[in-house]
Design a protein around this motif. Structure first.
Motif, mmCIF file in Angstrom:
data_model
loop_
_atom_site.group_PDB
_atom_site.id
_atom_site.type_symbol
_atom_site.label_atom_id
_atom_site.label_comp_id
_atom_site.label_asym_id
_atom_site.label_seq_id
_atom_site.Cartn_x
_atom_site.Cartn_y
_atom_site.Cartn_z
ATOM 1 N N GLN A 21 1.126 4.764 6.080
ATOM 2 C CA GLN A 21 1.149 5.871 5.130
ATOM 3 C C GLN A 21 -0.218 6.500 4.893
ATOM 4 O OE1 GLN A 21 3.767 3.394 2.285
ATOM 5 N NE2 GLN A 21 4.405 5.486 1.883
ATOM 6 N N HIS A 122 4.432 -3.792 6.687
ATOM 7 C CA HIS A 122 4.913 -2.695 5.847
ATOM 8 C C HIS A 122 5.520 -1.643 6.788
ATOM 9 C CE1 HIS A 122 4.389 -0.901 1.590
ATOM 10 N NE2 HIS A 122 5.157 -0.054 2.250
ATOM 11 N N GLU A 366 4.293 -2.940 -6.644
ATOM 12 C CA GLU A 366 4.394 -1.475 -6.599
ATOM 13 C C GLU A 366 5.121 -0.988 -7.836
ATOM 14 O OE1 GLU A 366 6.224 0.346 -3.158
ATOM 15 O OE2 GLU A 366 5.098 -0.943 -1.789
ATOM 16 N N GLU A 420 4.879 9.860 2.744
ATOM 17 C CA GLU A 420 5.978 9.211 2.023
ATOM 18 C C GLU A 420 7.223 9.136 2.925
ATOM 19 O OE1 GLU A 420 6.392 7.307 -0.559
ATOM 20 O OE2 GLU A 420 8.570 7.396 -0.457
#
Ligand code: PNW
Length: 465
Positions: A21, A122, A366, A420
């Protein structure tokens, strides 16, 4: 005297990001392709047609980002290691230049007095592993443990806290069932195999971390607070199905070594065979963890729905005997997600109530919100809604601690506006505004608010309050 949420001494404030990201530099220093590089190029996969090819260019600007973290005053920074940088083809020897990047990042963080928290996966699976079945295949879990050993061997002396997987629910079901995330598959049973292999990969990676001497290791789950829409027993049953698929099919095996009661049935007619589950797997999966990472954004309210036979062209393993209903009367973020801070408190308390002594300390790894940020004439994003989101969720977290939940820290998502996933650059979660594609970083009002909240907490701790 300030009005900031109050936490016990030692509570850790942080910020979080993930490799694909923010990094960009997808072809630098021998990095191999990941499933997100491939998926992003597929027409329609990412709503604004962007990819992580440049992202925040963190790969070349990480010093600037460490300086932002230092100025923010966080005590921890959660980042992820890109597997395709470390092993470009997903197996075999280490690509030293790729791993060197994380060694430099970790050194810079330590020098700034910030504790690095490394997530090993991730979502950026090396494409060559997907070509061999990806998480549908048990081999990927084995490769994941080998990769984990390589990273831990290099960084284990300086990175104290490790997270194996980020949100395996997303990897399994958004990746292999509804196709919203890479690799964009819409399949039946293979998504369940992916779920199981992710859990096995976690267990094997825990073993690799322990072998490298790591003492603080866990997983980050996106758990949901699920409520039935009405007191109707059919809705209660629907809520239990949703709860099982979202939460219990992960937390039960991880914490109790058993799959949740009724779990195989939750996918009903679509489970043809489960021979991917082997004897001894659950003992691996339930290896003791030092903490549970919780990613929380919004709760769900569900009602019963009739079973709809999946369209063969769009097969999905998702149970469709429940459907979400809206939360009226509350604000929704730019993701369309209802803002319900009490649900975070309820979720934390319900975990404690369900698992008791089996539940390790929790870190919120998060929490944050996407907002329709627009820089004002002064160049600053005055993101009052994000401040309200952060403040109300921090208060809910503090309330859960007062309820007796062993919650140790909070890392805000995210340090930077970033890529995103399926929304590309069209949704912004950052405390710091990023101008794409120049990459110019400008702290938002929420950054200044969070900085003040952290400073107030530190001052209180210093005074011994
Ligand atoms: C998480 N859902 O993603 C991820 O860990 C982050 O990388 C991401 O940027 C953040 O939350 C915000 O979205 C999710 O559809 C993506 O339920 C989708 C879902 C949940 C979490």
């Amino acid at each position: 005297m300030s009005d900031f949420p109050v936490f016990p001494p030692g509570f850790e404030f942080g910020a979080a990001t993930s490799a694909y990201q923010i990094e960009g530099g997808t072809r630098d220093d021998g990095r191999g392709p990941s499933i997100w590089d491939t998926f992003s190029r597929r027409a329609g996969a990412v709503s604004d047609g962007t990819s992580g090819e440049t992202a925040c260019d963190h790969y070349h600007r990480h010093r600037e980002d460490v300086a932002l973290l230092a100025d923010l005053g966080v005590s921890v920074y959660r980042f992820s290691v890109a597997w395709p940088r470390v092993q470009p083809s997903g197996s075999g020897p280490v690509n030293a230049r790729g791993l060197d990047f994380y060694a430099r990042l970790v050194d810079d963080l330590l020098e700034a007095g910030i504790k690095p928290v490394a997530t090993l996966y991730h979502w950026d699976l090396p494409q060559p592993l997907e070509d061999r079945g990806g998480w549908r295949s048990r081999g990927t879990a084995e490769r994941f443990a080998e990769y984990t050993a390589l990273v831990a061997e290099r960084l284990g002396d300086r990175v104290a806290r490790w997270i194996t997987l980020n949100e395996p629910w997303c990897s399994a079901f958004l990746g292999y069932a509804n196709g919203e995330h890479a690799p964009g598959a819409r399949e039946g049973t293979p998504a369940l195999a992916a779920a199981h292999h992710l859990l096995v990969g976690h267990g094997l990676a825990m073993g690799a971390l322990r072998a490298a001497g790591v003492r603080e290791a866990g997983i980050s789950l996106n758990l949901d607070r699920v409520r039935p829409a009405t007191p109707d027993p059919a809705d209660a049953e629907a809520a239990l199905r949703a709860e099982t698929q979202r939460n219990l099919m992960w937390t039960d095996p991880l914490l109790t070594g058993r799959y949740a009661p009724g779990e195989p049935d939750t996918f009903g007619e679509l489970i043809e065979r489960q021979d991917f589950r082997r004897e001894g797997d659950l003992a691996l999966v339930s290896a003791p963890m030092d903490f549970l990472g919780l990613n929380y954004y919004t709760p769900s309210t569900v009602r019963a729905a009739p079973w709809r036979e999946p369209d063969p062209a769009r097969r999905t393993a998702m149970d469709n005997r429940f459907e979400g209903v809206d939360h009226p009367g509350v604000r929704h973020t730019a993701m369309g997600w209802a803002v319900v801070p009490d649900a975070l408190r309820d979720l934390l308390v319900s975990l404690r109530d369900r698992y008791g002594a089996l539940l390790p300390p929790i870190h919120i790894t998060e929490n944050g919100s996407a907002e329709h940020d627009v820089p004002a004439a002064d160049g600053i994003v005055h993101d009052a809604d994000r401040i309200a989101y952060l403040e109300s969720h921090l208060r809910a977290a503090a309330a859960a601690i007062a309820d007796g939940v062993d919650l140790r820290g909070y890392t805000a998502w995210s340090l930077l506006d970033n890529f995103e996933w399926a929304f590309g650059h069209s949704r912004r979660f950052g405390l710091v505004h990023v101008d794409f594609p120049t990459g110019t970083r400008t702290p938002k009002a929420s950054y200044h608010w969070y900085k003040a909240a952290i400073a107030a907490s530190a001052a209180r701790e210093h005074r011994g309050e």
